[in-house]
Scaffold this active site. Sequence first.
Site, PDB file in Angstrom:
ATOM      1  N   SER A   1       0.851  -1.189   0.000  1.00 22.99           N
ATOM      2  CA  SER A   1       0.000   0.000   0.000  1.00 22.99           C
ATOM      3  C   SER A   1       0.887   1.239   0.000  1.00 22.99           C
ATOM      4  O   SER A   1       2.016   1.208   0.513  1.00 22.99           O
ATOM      5  CB  SER A   1      -0.889   0.014   1.249  1.00 22.99           C
ATOM      6  OG  SER A   1      -1.582   1.244   1.373  1.00 22.99           O
TER       7      SER A   1
ATOM      8  N   TYR B   1      -2.011  -0.393  10.464  1.00 23.24           N
ATOM      9  CA  TYR B   1      -2.079  -0.695   9.031  1.00 23.24           C
ATOM     10  C   TYR B   1      -0.815  -0.217   8.317  1.00 23.24           C
ATOM     11  O   TYR B   1      -0.207  -0.962   7.550  1.00 23.24           O
ATOM     12  CB  TYR B   1      -3.320  -0.032   8.424  1.00 23.24           C
ATOM     13  CG  TYR B   1      -3.532  -0.352   6.966  1.00 23.24           C
ATOM     14  CD1 TYR B   1      -4.032  -1.582   6.571  1.00 23.24           C
ATOM     15  CD2 TYR B   1      -3.233   0.588   5.975  1.00 23.24           C
ATOM     16  CE1 TYR B   1      -4.228  -1.887   5.225  1.00 23.24           C
ATOM     17  CE2 TYR B   1      -3.420   0.300   4.642  1.00 23.24           C
ATOM     18  CZ  TYR B   1      -3.919  -0.934   4.270  1.00 23.24           C
ATOM     19  OH  TYR B   1      -4.098  -1.234   2.936  1.00 23.24           O
TER      20      TYR B   1
END
Length: 248
Positions: free
Chosen positions: A130, A143
């Site tokens: 990501s 995250y």
Amino acid sequence: MVEKRFSNKIIVITGATRGIGLACAERFQEEGAKICTIQRGKSELFESIECDLSKEQECSYSIKKIIKKYGCIDVLINNAGMMMESSIQDTSIEDWNQTLAVNLTAPFLLSKFAMPFLITSKGCIVNIGSIEGIGANPKHAAYSASKAGLHGLTRAIAVDHGKDGVRCNAVAPGWIDTELNEDFINTMPDSEHFRRNIGSIHPLNRTGKTKEVASLVLWLASSESSFVTGQVYTIDGGRMAKISLPSP
């Protein structure tokens, strides 16, 4: 008839019931691959193994089951992930551990258990990272940490196993139209305003499509990228290249 690029290749994808994982499964199938998915639930479209990816024994069992049926693995795509909204002060150790278990430890375990078979097939791994492994959105401590770790794991696998003929790369998607991001939008105080304006943070003035990410993953898994390993490819419509300015 032109032979498809992945004819009879065994492609293992985690979290392929929706979003980027599903788009990858569909794209590889179009190219002749045999798809096996691993996730909590059952896939209605592809052969699947139900697995709690946070548990080592279940990850090991999943790889053994695939080998028992197919005898090999050509490509492993570590896509499954989770995201919680919480600042570091408000993140419990249970939520931290769960996020890292699914987003980072599961790719490590599946890569570890699949590696002997990837060495035999001279296969490859593609990890779905990501842009939050590079930057961070608010309240994404766990995250962001997990995705940064996954980028690091990608490079480590590439360095350790290049000599074995195994390549490992990652893609770092930005804002892609997925159910996960739609769930995030729905947490906003004015979700409709957010949805209308999210495209404006990108130089391309739109958000990305899952098929666009799948096309990059397919290229990284193909012989066309045979000299590419240890890389993290950002696919974000130029978002990370854009320097923010205050609103006029």
